[in-house]
Write an enzyme that holds these catalytic residues in place. Structure first.
Site, PDB file in Angstrom:
ATOM      1  CE  LYS A  71      -4.779  65.130  35.004  1.00 54.50           C
ATOM      2  NZ  LYS A  71      -4.154  66.418  33.458  1.00 54.50           N
ATOM      3  CB  THR A  73       2.208  60.152  30.019  1.00 52.77           C
ATOM      4  OG1 THR A  73       2.537  61.698  29.643  1.00 52.77           O
ATOM      5  CG2 THR A  73       2.846  58.801  29.475  1.00 52.77           C
ATOM      6  NE  ARG A  94      -6.578  69.722  29.185  1.00 61.56           N
ATOM      7  CZ  ARG A  94      -6.413  70.713  30.710  1.00 61.56           C
ATOM      8  NH1 ARG A  94      -6.345  71.644  30.889  1.00 61.56           N
ATOM      9  NH2 ARG A  94      -5.586  69.114  30.945  1.00 61.56           N
ATOM     10  CE  LYS A 105       0.081  71.251  33.482  1.00 67.92           C
ATOM     11  NZ  LYS A 105       0.064  70.301  32.359  1.00 67.92           N
ATOM     12  CB  ALA A 273      -8.241  72.455  35.049  1.00 68.62           C
ATOM     13  CG  PHE A 301      -4.256  70.952  37.303  1.00 70.77           C
ATOM     14  CD1 PHE A 301      -3.148  71.016  37.010  1.00 70.77           C
ATOM     15  CD2 PHE A 301      -5.035  72.379  36.980  1.00 70.77           C
ATOM     16  CE1 PHE A 301      -1.740  72.054  36.472  1.00 70.77           C
ATOM     17  CE2 PHE A 301      -4.553  73.357  36.562  1.00 70.77           C
ATOM     18  CZ  PHE A 301      -2.430  72.953  36.368  1.00 70.77           C
ATOM     19  CG  PHE A 381       8.252  57.979  38.196  1.00 71.74           C
ATOM     20  CD1 PHE A 381       9.740  58.587  38.005  1.00 71.74           C
ATOM     21  CD2 PHE A 381       7.333  57.917  37.991  1.00 71.74           C
ATOM     22  CE1 PHE A 381       8.656  59.950  36.777  1.00 71.74           C
ATOM     23  CE2 PHE A 381       6.543  58.742  37.334  1.00 71.74           C
ATOM     24  CZ  PHE A 381       7.840  59.756  36.795  1.00 71.74           C
ATOM     25  CD1 TRP A 409       7.157  59.255  29.620  1.00 73.97           C
ATOM     26  CD2 TRP A 409       9.008  58.093  30.033  1.00 73.97           C
ATOM     27  NE1 TRP A 409       9.262  60.292  29.253  1.00 73.97           N
ATOM     28  CE2 TRP A 409       9.871  59.113  28.868  1.00 73.97           C
ATOM     29  CE3 TRP A 409       9.661  56.747  29.457  1.00 73.97           C
ATOM     30  CZ2 TRP A 409      10.858  59.135  29.229  1.00 73.97           C
ATOM     31  CZ3 TRP A 409      11.012  57.037  29.711  1.00 73.97           C
ATOM     32  CH2 TRP A 409      11.943  58.513  29.192  1.00 73.97           C
TER      33      TRP A 409
END
Length: 556
Positions: A71, A73, A94, A105, A273, A301, A381, A409
């Site tokens: 998210k 990214t 954030r 994470k 979150a 999230f 992906f 990405w």
């Protein structure tokens, strides 16, 4: 394949003053933290207040899985792509917490060729905001305990202190502690505990405060304990809101950094979150709206947590609703929601994809229920097959929701231009008609039930005896009219992290209610969600090091 840190360290960063010039800021507007980081001065923020707002794009996602969604990214890549197609865009994110950075994470600066830089600085101590919040929080604890030690004029019942100390690390040993041992001169013994810094009410206050004066008022409204007569005790009663605000005088200023492509990014505030409201600061987002024609921001999230809280908690404070919502998903994650294990994701499985699509569909329905245009971003992906991609696009098109594949990405801005064009087209074609899902005038239990039924898809709410008693107390003081901030697992729409996809016929159990009067909401703790996470068996810290030149190694 290069790591994120290797990609980041190869980038020739622009001086932050040059980045500021691109969005019509000058050196006098900045408080420099070296060559590549700066805080915005309040004089600049006040001057910009006269400018018109740009368009706001909120990026959220499906419920996260170990397969990854990307998210942050996509948020960064979309911002770069919008600038690439000629739209003046600023990103608002954030700040990372050291807890997940050193834990499992990872950081919060994106990945691959969609990153905010300098990533090692942002992921570690940055400009010291987290430390300032930690210090202010713990100063309050120290002053509170000292008040009791020095005579307890406010008649505080030490058994009913609800304010906890914090540290910006995952440290399960500190969840429950005893303080004040060692005799009379060491303090008054009592049970205590630590939360992670991002769960502190002071973090929430910093992220929702409109300015320094509002910060001070909100700090004064923090409820820290109850008296022997069971009346609430606030920071204002202790007369220390000014001292706490002083400790936060620099932390409240938004931080300016850049992406790999030189896009301006305001990175400020970092509530989780799943245990807090999960959005960057109102000040940063509001300032970004004055600096860019478009602002891309994210909420933590899935859309059931950060997305809902952005719309029901942040928007009333920001006084600006999103013009569009982007929901990020991956085929890998959808297949996990469809029942596959992480080891099975590289194999084509249309059945699991179709089953897992129910999770994405629910989040689309939720965001549309707020009257907002929705775009789906499929973070692609290499393991995604042609057939899986075709099926997913068809399912989105059946819902009449615009959808685009992204490769930010791998390709940076070039991998997000199709998404950028679609988002712009959606904003120009569809006008947002924002509406909240509940009125603040209804009771607290009714608000919780509304979120459970409308957002999670549950049947209702069960309150523990403790929560029921707290509800009665909160109603007595009028706190039940505040918005609710659900503390819930991020992995499921329910409060059971093992229930993936779109679970049905469940109820949410509220075990405890926590008043966050300074922040302006009530936290409802569900399931076994923790406000102080623990470390995994092999923390990310095991891979980290520094070379003899001072360069970070192994930071993702």
């Amino acid at each position: 394949m290069k790591t994120d840190i290797e990609i980041a360290q190869e980038v020739e960063l622009l001086p932050i003053k040059k980045v500021a010039e691109r969005i019509n800021l000058n050196e006098a507007d900045l408080e420099l933290y070296g060559n590549y980081k700066a805080k915005l001065d309040f004089s600049a923020i006040r001057r910009l207040d006269q400018e018109e707002d740009g368009k706001l794009i909120l990026v959220t996602s499906i419920n996260p899985t170990p397969a990854g969604e990307g998210k942050s990214t996509v948020t960064i890549g979309l911002g770069d792509a919008l600038n690439k197609i000629g739209k003046k865009t600023v990103i608002a994110l954030r700040e990372p917490s050291l807890g997940p950075v050193m834990g499992i994470k990872g950081g919060a600066t994106g990945g691959g060729y969609a990153q905010v830089l300098p990533m090692e600085d942002i992921n570690l101590h940055f400009t010291g905001d987290m430390h300032a919040i930690t210090t202010a929080n713990n100063a309050l604890s120290a002053l509170l305990d000292n008040h009791i030690q020095q005579g307890n004029e406010l008649n505080i019942d030490a058994r009913r202190i609800i304010w906890k100390r914090v540290v910006d690390l995952n440290d399960r040993e500190l969840r429950h502690v005893v303080v004040g041992l060692g005799g009379p001169i060491q303090g008054v013994p009592r049970e205590d505990g630590f939360d992670i810094t991002v769960a502190s009410e002071i973090m929430a206050i910093l992220c929702l405060a409109a300015d320094l004066e509002d910060l001070k008022v909100r700090l004064g409204n923090i409820v820290v304990a109850y008296t022997f007569d069971r009346e609430p005790v606030t920071v204002s009663d202790l007369q220390i809101q000014g001292a706490l605000a002083l400790l936060l005088k620099d932390a409240i200023k938004p931080n300016l950094v850049q992406t790999i492509y030189g896009t301006a990014a305001l990175v400020h505030g970092g509530p989780f979150a799943n245990i807090a409201h999960g959005c960057n600061s109102v000040l940063a987002t509001k300032t970004a709206l004055k600096l860019g024609d478009y602002v891309v921001t994210e909420a933590g999230f899935g859309a059931d947590l950060g997305g809902e809280k952005f719309l029901d908690i942040k928007v009333p404070n920001l006084k600006k609703a999103p013009d569009a919502v982007v929901i990020v998903a991956t085929i890998r994650a959808l297949k996990m929601h469809g029942g596959l294990s992480k080891g099975e994701l590289a194999t084509e499985n249309v059945f699991a994809l179709k089953k897992g699509f129910a999770n994405l569909k629910k989040h689309i329905e939720n965001m549309e229920s707020y009257g907002l245009p929705v775009v789906v971003a499929i973070n692609e992906f290499v393991s995604d097959t042609k057939k899986e991609i075709e099926i997913l696009l068809e399912m989105c098109e059946e819902l009449k929701v615009p959808v685009e594949l992204t490769k930010v990405w791998e390709l940076g801005a070039d991998g997000g231009t199709a998404l950028a064009e679609t988002v712009i087209g959606t904003i120009e074609k569809e006008t947002a008609d924002f509406r909240t899902i509940y009125s603040t005038g209804i009771g607290l239990e009714e608000k919780i039930e509304t979120i459970v039924q409308k957002i999670y898809g549950g049947e209702g709410v069960q309150l523990s005896p403790k929560a029921q008693k707290q509800l009665e107390t909160f109603t007595k003081y009028g706190w039940d009219r505040l918005p609710v901030c659900m503390a819930k697992t991020q992995y499921s729409l329910s409060d059971d992290p093992t229930q993936l996809g779109r679970p049905e016929h469940f109820k949410i159990t509220i075990r405890e209610l926590v008043p966050k009067i300074g922040a302006g909401f009530i936290v409802a703790l569900t399931g076994d969600v923790m406000t102080m996470p623990g470390l995994p068996k092999k923390p990310a810290a095991l891979n980290m090091d520094i070379d003899e030149e001072g360069n970070a190694i192994g930071l993702f």
